[in-house]
Write an enzyme that holds these catalytic residues in place. Sequence first.
Site, PDB file in Angstrom:
ATOM      1  CE  LYS A  63      -2.015  -0.859   3.915  1.00 30.92           C
ATOM      2  NZ  LYS A  63      -1.510  -2.411   4.219  1.00 30.92           N
ATOM      3  NE  ARG A 105      -4.018  -0.762   9.918  1.00 32.02           N
ATOM      4  CZ  ARG A 105      -3.081  -0.370   9.781  1.00 32.02           C
ATOM      5  NH1 ARG A 105      -3.033   0.687   8.911  1.00 32.02           N
ATOM      6  NH2 ARG A 105      -2.135  -1.014   9.931  1.00 32.02           N
ATOM      7  NE  ARG A 137       7.746  -2.895   5.975  1.00 33.25           N
ATOM      8  CZ  ARG A 137       6.614  -2.644   6.061  1.00 33.25           C
ATOM      9  NH1 ARG A 137       6.160  -2.154   5.139  1.00 33.25           N
ATOM     10  NH2 ARG A 137       5.783  -3.279   6.943  1.00 33.25           N
ATOM     11  NE  ARG A 192       6.865  -0.736   9.980  1.00 30.39           N
ATOM     12  CZ  ARG A 192       5.768  -0.589   9.208  1.00 30.39           C
ATOM     13  NH1 ARG A 192       5.826   0.046   8.029  1.00 30.39           N
ATOM     14  NH2 ARG A 192       4.636  -1.214   9.790  1.00 30.39           N
ATOM     15  NE  ARG A 231       2.263  -4.679  10.871  1.00 28.91           N
ATOM     16  CZ  ARG A 231       3.318  -4.839  10.119  1.00 28.91           C
ATOM     17  NH1 ARG A 231       4.513  -5.092  10.741  1.00 28.91           N
ATOM     18  NH2 ARG A 231       3.227  -3.985   8.849  1.00 28.91           N
TER      19      ARG A 231
HETATM   20  P1  AP5 Z   1       4.818  -1.690   1.746  1.00 27.18           P
HETATM   21  O1  AP5 Z   1       4.598  -0.704   0.638  1.00 27.18           O
HETATM   22  O2  AP5 Z   1       5.721  -0.977   2.905  1.00 27.18           O
HETATM   23  O3  AP5 Z   1       3.721  -2.125   2.151  1.00 27.18           O
HETATM   24  P2  AP5 Z   1       2.378  -1.760   3.061  1.00 27.18           P
HETATM   25  O4  AP5 Z   1       1.162  -2.485   2.653  1.00 27.18           O
HETATM   26  O5  AP5 Z   1       2.238  -0.159   3.119  1.00 27.18           O
HETATM   27  O6  AP5 Z   1       2.657  -2.307   4.583  1.00 27.18           O
HETATM   28  P3  AP5 Z   1       2.738  -1.735   5.925  1.00 27.18           P
HETATM   29  O7  AP5 Z   1       3.244  -2.935   6.789  1.00 27.18           O
HETATM   30  O8  AP5 Z   1       3.310  -0.485   6.097  1.00 27.18           O
HETATM   31  O9  AP5 Z   1       1.302  -1.903   6.463  1.00 27.18           O
HETATM   32  P4  AP5 Z   1       0.661  -1.696   7.573  1.00 27.18           P
HETATM   33  O10 AP5 Z   1      -0.676  -1.522   7.117  1.00 27.18           O
HETATM   34  O11 AP5 Z   1       0.688  -2.936   8.541  1.00 27.18           O
HETATM   35  O12 AP5 Z   1       1.358  -0.623   8.537  1.00 27.18           O
HETATM   36  P5  AP5 Z   1       1.320   0.992   9.014  1.00 27.18           P
HETATM   37  O13 AP5 Z   1       2.590   1.497   8.809  1.00 27.18           O
HETATM   38  O14 AP5 Z   1      -0.094   1.300   8.241  1.00 27.18           O
HETATM   39  O15 AP5 Z   1       5.665  -2.843   0.983  1.00 27.18           O
HETATM   40  C1  AP5 Z   1       6.347  -3.763   1.818  1.00 27.18           C
HETATM   41  C2  AP5 Z   1       7.547  -4.093   1.299  1.00 27.18           C
HETATM   42  O16 AP5 Z   1       7.373  -4.991   0.015  1.00 27.18           O
HETATM   43  C3  AP5 Z   1       8.516  -3.165   1.133  1.00 27.18           C
HETATM   44  O17 AP5 Z   1       9.808  -3.490   1.436  1.00 27.18           O
HETATM   45  C4  AP5 Z   1       8.489  -2.974  -0.361  1.00 27.18           C
HETATM   46  O18 AP5 Z   1       9.643  -2.659  -0.927  1.00 27.18           O
HETATM   47  C5  AP5 Z   1       7.930  -4.414  -0.843  1.00 27.18           C
HETATM   48  N1  AP5 Z   1       7.207  -4.190  -2.110  1.00 27.18           N
HETATM   49  C6  AP5 Z   1       6.198  -3.395  -2.255  1.00 27.18           C
HETATM   50  N2  AP5 Z   1       5.794  -3.591  -3.407  1.00 27.18           N
HETATM   51  C7  AP5 Z   1       6.247  -4.840  -3.863  1.00 27.18           C
HETATM   52  C8  AP5 Z   1       6.129  -5.535  -5.171  1.00 27.18           C
HETATM   53  N3  AP5 Z   1       4.910  -5.294  -5.856  1.00 27.18           N
HETATM   54  N4  AP5 Z   1       7.054  -6.323  -5.365  1.00 27.18           N
HETATM   55  C9  AP5 Z   1       7.959  -6.717  -4.550  1.00 27.18           C
HETATM   56  N5  AP5 Z   1       8.025  -6.028  -3.538  1.00 27.18           N
HETATM   57  C10 AP5 Z   1       7.227  -5.000  -3.075  1.00 27.18           C
HETATM   58  O19 AP5 Z   1       0.712   0.536  10.381  1.00 27.18           O
HETATM   59  C11 AP5 Z   1       1.675   0.232  11.444  1.00 27.18           C
HETATM   60  C12 AP5 Z   1       0.948   0.343  12.771  1.00 27.18           C
HETATM   61  O20 AP5 Z   1       0.609   1.833  13.134  1.00 27.18           O
HETATM   62  C13 AP5 Z   1      -0.173  -0.625  12.809  1.00 27.18           C
HETATM   63  O21 AP5 Z   1       0.187  -1.986  13.098  1.00 27.18           O
HETATM   64  C14 AP5 Z   1      -0.938   0.212  13.958  1.00 27.18           C
HETATM   65  O22 AP5 Z   1      -0.452  -0.081  15.296  1.00 27.18           O
HETATM   66  C15 AP5 Z   1      -0.750   1.388  13.810  1.00 27.18           C
HETATM   67  N6  AP5 Z   1      -1.648   2.261  12.977  1.00 27.18           N
HETATM   68  C16 AP5 Z   1      -1.314   2.823  11.512  1.00 27.18           C
HETATM   69  N7  AP5 Z   1      -2.736   3.242  11.176  1.00 27.18           N
HETATM   70  C17 AP5 Z   1      -3.451   3.043  12.188  1.00 27.18           C
HETATM   71  C18 AP5 Z   1      -5.062   3.106  12.259  1.00 27.18           C
HETATM   72  N8  AP5 Z   1      -5.515   3.602  11.246  1.00 27.18           N
HETATM   73  N9  AP5 Z   1      -5.867   2.967  13.225  1.00 27.18           N
HETATM   74  C19 AP5 Z   1      -5.097   2.228  14.458  1.00 27.18           C
HETATM   75  N10 AP5 Z   1      -3.641   1.928  14.277  1.00 27.18           N
HETATM   76  C20 AP5 Z   1      -2.923   2.232  13.246  1.00 27.18           C
END
Ligand code: AP5
Length: 218
Positions: free
Chosen positions: A13, A88, A127, A159, A170
């Site tokens: 994402k 979320r 990652r 991370r 997660r």
């Molecule tokens: P990446 O693009 O980083 O993936 P992502 O879907 O954004 O993954 P996240 O783990 O960041 O999402 P998340 O929803 O768990 O975490 P968030 O930061 O929102 O890609 C992943 C990897 O793959 C990278 O290395 C990239 O290079 C590689 N890649 C990407 N596309 C690729 C492809 N096509 N082919 C090959 N490789 C590829 O949330 C973290 C924490 O924050 C949560 O657990 C929670 O505690 C809190 N939080 C955040 N938002 C909220 C909310 N709205 N409500 C409550 N808590 C929240």
Amino acid sequence: MRIILLGPPGVGKGTQAQRLARERGLAAISTGDMLRDHRRRGTRLGREAQRYMDSGALVPDDLILGMVEERFREPDVAAGFVLDGFPRNVEQAKAFDTLVGLRGWMLDRAILLEAPQAAIVERISGRRTCRACDRPYHVKFDPPPAAGRCACGGEIHQREDDREAAVAERARVYERETSPLISYYERVKLLARAPATGTPDAVYAALATLLGGAACAR
Ligand code: AP5
């Protein structure tokens, strides 16, 4: 254009949100990045969020909604946005409906990025992230610079919540709290599904087709 990107942790994402924002002049709003920024700055919100984030739990809705409301007051959001990591759960989705409704805006699409579990595990386990700017790298698909420093000069690390125990939590939280949003947006006919298999360029091309307009070269 106002878009939500949905999908499990690690599906890509953030990678796609950044590119959509860059190429379509949208504000990229990632609640994960915003929370990590609060942690870096040592704010009260950052300190409160830390224990939830490190264990893979969701940060409480009131903290998230306050942060998002503040972000929505910034002028760049009016030109359109791509949301990554918000909403979320159904409560957050309802609050978001109110937030955009008050401004007279409409959501264009909620796009669900879909990839096989094995690909997601490989992406998330490989990652590496810049401690300073949050730019994601991948040990195999997008290797960080050899010097171990991001282009911005920040240190590259894994991370806390990309370690095994937190990743499993997660994934459970996603199934329980976030996946009901798929039917939430299906009911109002705003859900679209995009294949997130293949390279980041291939995924971006699929998104561009879905949203209309050709995929631009980087
Ligand atoms: P990446 O693009 O980083 O993936 P992502 O879907 O954004 O993954 P996240 O783990 O960041 O999402 P998340 O929803 O768990 O975490 P968030 O930061 O929102 O890609 C992943 C990897 O793959 C990278 O290395 C990239 O290079 C590689 N890649 C990407 N596309 C690729 C492809 N096509 N082919 C090959 N490789 C590829 O949330 C973290 C924490 O924050 C949560 O657990 C929670 O505690 C809190 N939080 C955040 N938002 C909220 C909310 N709205 N409500 C409550 N808590 C929240």
